[in-house]
Design a protein around this motif. Structure first.
Motif, PDB file in Angstrom:
ATOM      1  N   TYR A 147       5.498  21.226   7.529  1.00  0.00           N
ATOM      2  CA  TYR A 147       5.388  22.082   6.348  1.00  0.00           C
ATOM      3  C   TYR A 147       6.461  21.727   5.332  1.00  0.00           C
ATOM      4  CZ  TYR A 147       4.332  26.345   3.766  1.00  0.00           C
ATOM      5  OH  TYR A 147       3.963  27.235   2.796  1.00  0.00           O
ATOM      6  N   PHE A 148       7.630  21.399   5.806  1.00  0.00           N
ATOM      7  CA  PHE A 148       8.707  21.062   4.889  1.00  0.00           C
ATOM      8  C   PHE A 148       8.926  19.566   4.780  1.00  0.00           C
ATOM      9  CE2 PHE A 148       9.688  25.420   6.185  1.00  0.00           C
ATOM     10  CZ  PHE A 148       9.643  25.994   4.936  1.00  0.00           C
ATOM     11  N   LEU A 149       7.889  18.818   5.102  1.00  0.00           N
ATOM     12  CA  LEU A 149       8.011  17.368   5.004  1.00  0.00           C
ATOM     13  C   LEU A 149       8.222  16.961   3.551  1.00  0.00           C
ATOM     14  CD1 LEU A 149       7.539  14.878   6.948  1.00  0.00           C
ATOM     15  CD2 LEU A 149       5.312  14.727   5.887  1.00  0.00           C
ATOM     16  N   PRO A 150       9.239  16.178   3.271  1.00  0.00           N
ATOM     17  CA  PRO A 150       9.405  15.704   1.899  1.00  0.00           C
ATOM     18  C   PRO A 150       8.327  14.679   1.575  1.00  0.00           C
ATOM     19  CG  PRO A 150      11.162  14.855   3.293  1.00  0.00           C
ATOM     20  CD  PRO A 150      10.290  15.681   4.166  1.00  0.00           C
ATOM     21  N   ILE A 151       7.273  15.139   0.927  1.00  0.00           N
ATOM     22  CA  ILE A 151       6.071  14.318   0.773  1.00  0.00           C
ATOM     23  C   ILE A 151       6.353  13.025   0.011  1.00  0.00           C
ATOM     24  CG2 ILE A 151       3.731  14.282  -0.127  1.00  0.00           C
ATOM     25  CD1 ILE A 151       3.658  16.364   1.719  1.00  0.00           C
ATOM     26  N   ARG A 152       7.119  13.149  -1.039  1.00  0.00           N
ATOM     27  CA  ARG A 152       7.288  11.990  -1.906  1.00  0.00           C
ATOM     28  C   ARG A 152       7.916  10.801  -1.196  1.00  0.00           C
ATOM     29  NH1 ARG A 152       7.235  11.821  -7.758  1.00  0.00           N
ATOM     30  NH2 ARG A 152       8.193   9.872  -8.315  1.00  0.00           N
ATOM     31  N   PRO A 153       9.100  10.974  -0.603  1.00  0.00           N
ATOM     32  CA  PRO A 153       9.651   9.821   0.123  1.00  0.00           C
ATOM     33  C   PRO A 153       8.770   9.395   1.289  1.00  0.00           C
ATOM     34  CG  PRO A 153      11.024  11.756   0.407  1.00  0.00           C
ATOM     35  CD  PRO A 153      10.042  12.080  -0.648  1.00  0.00           C
ATOM     36  N   PHE A 154       8.101  10.369   1.888  1.00  0.00           N
ATOM     37  CA  PHE A 154       7.240  10.030   3.019  1.00  0.00           C
ATOM     38  C   PHE A 154       6.121   9.103   2.580  1.00  0.00           C
ATOM     39  CE2 PHE A 154       3.700  10.908   5.919  1.00  0.00           C
ATOM     40  CZ  PHE A 154       4.323  10.687   7.120  1.00  0.00           C
ATOM     41  N   MET A 155       5.459   9.463   1.491  1.00  0.00           N
ATOM     42  CA  MET A 155       4.346   8.636   1.040  1.00  0.00           C
ATOM     43  C   MET A 155       4.834   7.291   0.508  1.00  0.00           C
ATOM     44  SD  MET A 155       1.847  10.354   1.881  1.00  0.00           S
ATOM     45  CE  MET A 155       0.441   9.482   1.219  1.00  0.00           C
ATOM     46  N   GLU A 156       5.991   7.308  -0.146  1.00  0.00           N
ATOM     47  CA  GLU A 156       6.485   6.055  -0.701  1.00  0.00           C
ATOM     48  C   GLU A 156       6.828   5.054   0.400  1.00  0.00           C
ATOM     49  OE1 GLU A 156       9.623   7.167  -3.324  1.00  0.00           O
ATOM     50  OE2 GLU A 156       8.236   7.689  -4.926  1.00  0.00           O
ATOM     51  N   ASN A 157       7.202   5.576   1.554  1.00  0.00           N
ATOM     52  CA  ASN A 157       7.591   4.673   2.639  1.00  0.00           C
ATOM     53  C   ASN A 157       6.575   4.663   3.763  1.00  0.00           C
ATOM     54  OD1 ASN A 157      10.281   3.883   1.632  1.00  0.00           O
ATOM     55  ND2 ASN A 157      10.632   6.069   1.782  1.00  0.00           N
ATOM     56  N   LEU A 158       5.368   5.113   3.458  1.00  0.00           N
ATOM     57  CA  LEU A 158       4.382   5.274   4.516  1.00  0.00           C
ATOM     58  C   LEU A 158       4.119   3.961   5.249  1.00  0.00           C
ATOM     59  CD1 LEU A 158       2.584   7.373   5.798  1.00  0.00           C
ATOM     60  CD2 LEU A 158       0.760   6.672   4.291  1.00  0.00           C
ATOM     61  N   GLY A 159       4.057   2.880   4.492  1.00  0.00           N
ATOM     62  CA  GLY A 159       3.789   1.597   5.128  1.00  0.00           C
ATOM     63  C   GLY A 159       4.840   1.251   6.169  1.00  0.00           C
ATOM     64  N   THR A 160       6.083   1.369   5.770  1.00  0.00           N
ATOM     65  CA  THR A 160       7.175   1.065   6.690  1.00  0.00           C
ATOM     66  C   THR A 160       7.146   1.994   7.900  1.00  0.00           C
ATOM     67  OG1 THR A 160       8.427   0.588   4.710  1.00  0.00           O
ATOM     68  CG2 THR A 160       9.635   0.648   6.761  1.00  0.00           C
ATOM     69  N   ILE A 161       6.926   3.275   7.625  1.00  0.00           N
ATOM     70  CA  ILE A 161       6.923   4.237   8.713  1.00  0.00           C
ATOM     71  C   ILE A 161       5.812   3.916   9.706  1.00  0.00           C
ATOM     72  CG2 ILE A 161       6.529   6.657   9.273  1.00  0.00           C
ATOM     73  CD1 ILE A 161       7.812   7.371   6.602  1.00  0.00           C
ATOM     74  N   LEU A 162       4.628   3.627   9.179  1.00  0.00           N
ATOM     75  CA  LEU A 162       3.510   3.312  10.066  1.00  0.00           C
ATOM     76  C   LEU A 162       3.801   2.049  10.867  1.00  0.00           C
ATOM     77  CD1 LEU A 162       0.298   4.140   8.048  1.00  0.00           C
ATOM     78  CD2 LEU A 162       1.084   5.158  10.175  1.00  0.00           C
ATOM     79  N   MET A 163       4.405   1.093  10.202  1.00  0.00           N
ATOM     80  CA  MET A 163       4.737  -0.149  10.888  1.00  0.00           C
ATOM     81  C   MET A 163       5.640   0.139  12.083  1.00  0.00           C
ATOM     82  SD  MET A 163       4.094  -3.375   9.967  1.00  0.00           S
ATOM     83  CE  MET A 163       4.625  -5.017  10.369  1.00  0.00           C
ATOM     84  N   PHE A 164       6.693   0.897  11.830  1.00  0.00           N
ATOM     85  CA  PHE A 164       7.608   1.231  12.926  1.00  0.00           C
ATOM     86  C   PHE A 164       6.905   2.067  13.982  1.00  0.00           C
ATOM     87  CE2 PHE A 164      11.388   0.663   9.981  1.00  0.00           C
ATOM     88  CZ  PHE A 164      11.821  -0.468  10.636  1.00  0.00           C
ATOM     89  N   ALA A 165       6.121   3.039  13.529  1.00  0.00           N
ATOM     90  CA  ALA A 165       5.531   3.981  14.467  1.00  0.00           C
ATOM     91  C   ALA A 165       4.469   3.318  15.331  1.00  0.00           C
ATOM     92  CB  ALA A 165       4.933   5.164  13.707  1.00  0.00           C
TER      93      ALA A 165
END
Lengths: 216, 815
Positions: free
Chosen positions: B156-174
């Motif tokens: 609910y309190f996920l900071p959407i903006r940085p999350f979406m901007e780094n989604l590629g990197t996050i998915l790669m790591f995850a």
């Protein structure tokens, strides 16, 4: 897309590359786009930009286009504005959106930061007097909100006023009631956006763009 | 470990006397009660017992054996389960409380470590007392009660903006990172088990699939542990979102790998087709989870559109829909964590626009409270479960596991960053990589998954569990405790504590449009282009469906501005009304400092400040006060179901009003003192004008209400100036400029902007009679304003939409 041909490309590329730090390949891509926009002419005029379909939705379209014709954004900066731009000006303006490289010293990073903020500042400071006055700032906010029809002008004005008040508060600290805050100078602008990591944000990817994409 | 335990124990107990008493009580009761497994919540037991009691009573009645009525009876069994649950929660909360009372300790040791130690201690004490340790970290309890609040809070309190901007990197790591970790650890572990020639243990019997299963369990970074540690080190947003996002999104990989290997470890072999099915299953699990979450999120947003009349249950919708999303996803073995994250992230912007400010605060506090208690309990239970578990200690296995975990993590991060950096605009530096690698903490999810394993299929389950616990302890203790000094040592960029200012918001928006524009000029359909398209779609269609009334059309910048204003008002309330006005308002710089000075009409130097005799003033004030009390009495009606019925319940409207008056007054005074002519720019925004109007109306058009607010204000000047200026009809101020600030009445302002200036022109031109006689009339006009205004008003009072305050307000709740 002519990578090889641009590597050995025209001599003007080399000069541009030195000036802007783009690779030949990137310049080639931008050149293709330039030709596409200008319909293979040598210069771009404002109407060429206004003809870009996707840009029509942009609330700050006029300011963006004006930035391309602003001599202050050239290297080295000059005064006044242009009526038409050549490839060189086009690429130079684009170079303000170049991502910073990984191996950068702090000083370099700082200068990149200044340069990017200067670009933004110039966009706001429409009369080129070195300060963003309240009227200019109001204009910026109005433009930003211009796409939402039912927003009254007062709203934009009051937002700009609040923002200006904040700037004055941040930069001047205490002010006597009869003092007058002229407007945001560039130094104040730097101070204002100190925590705003512009060098990480004001970037466009140039390498993997596809210039043949039709934007009409 | 033992010296630390000894150190902590007296420390926390000795911190204060009542606390010591309470803790002792808790421990004693925990030890004495014959501990029932409250994890397997035994409600049938309770029911059964009740039935037995009823039978007994019935028999007694049959026998007509009349006993004296028991005045006091004792029956612990009756309340045992809920009582013990409460005790655990109490213990967790008191522990949390205790740690923060000890000076310096929270700075050195992360809370999670201390909690595990407490768990070990409690478990040990229970064991010493010869009781059966309850299987506290039961998987059902963990996955259905303890985990969801933490994940929902995160989503609910996920900071959407940085999350979406780094989604590629996050998915790669995850995804890739977790897969790599699982196979690397599992494979090498198997190899190690095989090559040990003189290993006497049963490691040889370990097959490849159980090893891989173990690898997939142990390789997932744990969101609970990451949150607990990263919230304390205040690292910069990018690194935080990278590690935290990875820990959230790797759930899908873990779920699929877990089910895949568990399924086939019985069979013993995996074919290529199984692998392909596994890949498909991964997409189904991940995307399905997101889809389920999004559906429930949209439902929640849609529901919240209609809650304007029953504000009390608004928060409940958020919780229930999210929990349903989680359960529904779990029902299909989809990724529940991803469903929760998606649900929270999707519903938030719409729900926040619809619900009242109070409901938002409630949601925030509830989420923070639940997640904080859950987190505490999880760590304590981890400690207890460690004491309780049947351990099968195998030096080789444990050591190799720990080493492999570290090695795999480092190789994975470095390798993946090498690839990712080719695509990233902002590259990850070596320091960043180190923190990402080092922040890969394991936690209770791994333990619970291990706990779920079937002993028949996995004879070495206990050895697995032991190794998992050791890895968890190693990461939480060693890495968790050293990461903070390392962050300082490496001078990794910290989180910016600065509040988000309106200027930054303007420039964020400006930059967004600028970059979209540049991309369009380049003819490059990039990230910004699609974001812009999505935003427009959202504005055009989605918001209209999901947000009630005016707010759906509100651009982001204006919404932000409203929030900021509301925040200022709230700050003012917290700082005690207008007392510290100068600190609540950004600075001493006032509006007139920035207003361009237009050539002013000649101003009479001999302007007379109206004066009043003291006695007259006192009289006026008395009248005002009595009027005010009457209206307030009328307003005080209590209704359990309508929180917003009268804004005076929480004094909020009042303070808002007061702030406005103070600001206006401040300005007026300055203007008068300095004989400055300020063109009558709106002294403040329409929002607050509306707010003021709303409060004005609540007082049944009592014109004296506003003056009252002033006289209440602590500013001494208010006493002399205000009544003189506004309330006395007999004084006529001769003003040269019709636009002199003195004449700027806020209601006039409001009308000026809302209705055209017809009525007001007459007043202005007529050289300004003071307003009191005309006020009631005006008020009535204002009161007759259409329903649209009314809606705005009530929203204005109830809904700031709290985004802006999150960052800074989060601090108090978090450890």
């Amino acid at each position: 897309m002519g990578i090889w041909q641009s590597l050995s490309g025209p001599p003007e590329y080399r000069q541009l590359a030195e000036k802007t730090g783009f690779t030949y390949e990137q310049i080639g891509v931008l050149h293709n786009r330039f030709k596409h926009l200008s319909h293979n002419e040598d210069t771009l005029r404002r109407e060429h930009f206004y003809a870009i379909h996707d840009l029509a939705w942009n609330p700050i379209r006029a300011q963006i286009i004006e930035a391309f014709f602003d001599r202050r954004n050239l290297i080295p900066p000059e005064e006044g504005s242009l009526e038409e731009i050549h490839l060189e000006e086009f690429v130079v303006v684009m170079s303000h959106f170049k991502p910073p490289s990984l191996s950068m010293t702090d000083e370099e990073r700082d200068s990149v930061r200044r340069e990017k903020l200067r670009f933004l500042f110039n966009m706001h400071d429409s009369d080129n007097d070195g300060t963003i006055t309240l009227a200019e700032y109001r204009h910026v906010v109005e433009e930003l909100l211009s796409r939402s029809v039912h927003i009254s002008k007062e709203m934009a004005v009051s937002i700009a006023d609040a923002a200006m008040l904040e700037v004055a508060g941040i930069t001047m600290g205490h002010m006597e009631p009869d003092e007058f805050y002229e407007g945001i100078t560039f130094e104040h602008f730097l101070k204002l956006l100190n925590s705003f990591e512009i060098e990480a944000k004001m970037n466009v990817r140039f390498l993997n763009m596809n210039p043949s994409t039709v934007c009409y | 470990m033992s010296p630390r335990r000894g150190f902590r124990h007296p420390g926390s107990f000795g911190s204060s006397l009542p606390e010591r008493g309470l803790l002792l009580l808790v421990l004693i009761v925990l030890l004495q009660g014959s501990l029932l497994p409250f994890g397997a919540a035994s409600s049938p037991d309770v029911g059964h017992r009740d039935e037995a009691d009823v039978h007994a009573e019935a028999e007694e009645k049959h026998n007509f054996t009349k006993k004296p009525f028991p005045v006091l009876s004792f029956e612990y069994k009756h309340i045992q389960v809920p009582f013990e649950i409460s005790l655990w929660v109490l213990l967790a909360s008191l522990m949390k409380l205790g740690f923060h009372l000890i000076p310096r300790l929270p700075g050195i040791v992360p809370e999670s470590c201390l909690l595990i130690l407490v768990g070990l201690l409690v478990g040990g004490l229970i064991k010493l007392a010869g009781q059966k340790v309850p299987p506290v970290l039961d998987s059902n309890l963990f996955f259905f009660c303890l985990l969801p609040p933490i994940i929902l809070d995160a989503g609910y309190f996920l900071p959407i903006r940085p999350f979406m901007e780094n989604l590629g990197t996050i998915l790669m790591f995850a995804v890739v990172g977790t897969l790599w970790n699982a196979f690397f650890i599992g494979g090498l572990l198997y190899a190690v088990c095989q090559i040990q020639p003189n290993n006497p243990s049963d490691l040889h019997s370990l097959e490849l699939l159980p090893c891989l299963l173990f690898g997939s369990i142990i390789s997932a970074v744990d969101p609970v542990a990451v949150l607990a540690v990263f919230e304390e080190i205040h690292i910069n947003e990018l690194l935080h979102i990278l590690v935290f996002g990875e820990s959230l999104l790797n759930d899908a990989v873990t779920v699929v790998l877990y089910h895949l290997f568990e399924e086939y470890s019985g069979v013993g072999s995996v074919t290529v087709i199984d692998g392909v099915l596994g890949v498909i299953s991964f997409f189904v699990v991940a995307l399905g989870g997101v889809l389920v979450g999004a559906i429930y999120g949209i439902l929640a947003a849609f529901t919240s559109r209609f809650t304007s009349h029953t504000r009390v249950i608004e928060p409940l919708f958020v919780f229930v829909y999210s929990y349903m999303a989680y359960l529904s996803a779990e029902m299909f073995h989809l990724s529940g964590i991803m469903a929760l994250i998606a649900c929270g992230a999707v519903m938030r912007p719409y729900v926040e626009a619809n619900i009242s400010h109070k409901s938002h605060t409630t949601i925030k506090y509830f989420l923070k409270m639940w997640s904080s208690v859950s987190e505490t309990l999880i760590f304590i239970f981890l400690g207890v479960a460690t004491v309780d578990g049947q351990h099968n200690w195998n030096w080789t296995f444990v050591t190799v596991t720990v080493v492999l975990c570290l090695v795999a993590r480092v190789i994975g991060v470095v390798g993946l960053t090498y690839v990712i950096n080719k695509f990233r605009i902002v590259k990850l530096t070596t320091k960043d990589q180190f923190i990402v690698a080092y922040g890969g903490l394991r936690g209770a999810i791994a333990f619970s998954l291990g706990f779920l394993l079937d002993k028949r299929h996995f004879p070495l389950r206990n050895m697995f569990l032991t190794a998992i616990i050791i890895v968890i302890f190693f990461t939480v203790f060693v890495q968790g405790m050293t990461i903070k000094p390392l962050v300082d040592l490496l001078a990794v960029k910290k989180k910016q504590e600065a509040k988000r200012s309106i200027n930054e918001e303007i420039h964020t928006q400006f930059l967004d449009h600028l970059l979209t524009g540049i991309e369009d000029i380049c003819g490059h359909y990039g990230h910004h282009h699609w974001k812009d398209k999505l935003n427009r779609f959202n504005k055009k269609y989605v918001k209209k469906c999901l947000i009630a009334g005016e707010r759906s059309k509100e651009p982001q910048l204006i919404a932000f501005y409203h929030k900021l204003e509301m925040k200022h008002a709230i700050e003012l309330v917290e700082s005690g009304g207008g007392a510290k006005l100068s600190s609540a308002i950004p600075s001493t710089v006032s509006m007139q400092n920035i207003q361009p000075k237009k050539p002013a009409p000649a101003k009479p130097e001999d302007r007379v400040l109206p004066k009043l005799s003291k006695s007259r003033e006192e009289e006026i004030r008395k009248i005002l006060r009595s009027n005010l009390q009457k209206t307030r009495q009328r307003l005080r009606s209590y209704n359990r179901h309508t929180l917003l019925a009268d804004p005076y319940e929480d004094n909020f409207g009042e303070f808002l009003l007061k702030k406005q008056k103070m600001m206006a007054l401040d300005k007026k005074i300055q203007d008068m003192n300095n004989y400055l002519t300020v063109p009558a720019a709106p002294p403040d925004s329409p929002t607050l004008c509306r707010a003021r109007l709303a409060s004005g109306r609540e007082t049944d058009f009592n014109p004296t209400r506003q003056q009252k607010a002033d006289t209440v204000g602590p500013d001494p000047q208010a006493y002399s100036m205000k009544p003189a200026l506004d309330s006395v009809p007999t004084i006529q101020v001769d003003l040269a400029s019709p636009q002199s600030p003195d004449s700027v009445n806020i209601l006039d302002e409001f009308q000026r902007s809302e209705q055209a200036a017809a009525a007001e022109e007459g007043e202005d031109d007529g050289g300004l009679m003071m307003k009191a006689p005309t006020r009631p009339h005006e008020r009535c006009n204002a009161g007759e304003m259409d329903a649209g205004t009314r809606e705005k008003l009530s929203r204005c009072l109830s809904d700031p939409g709290p985004h802006a305050e999150d960052e800074d307000e989060d601090e108090p709740f978090l450890p």
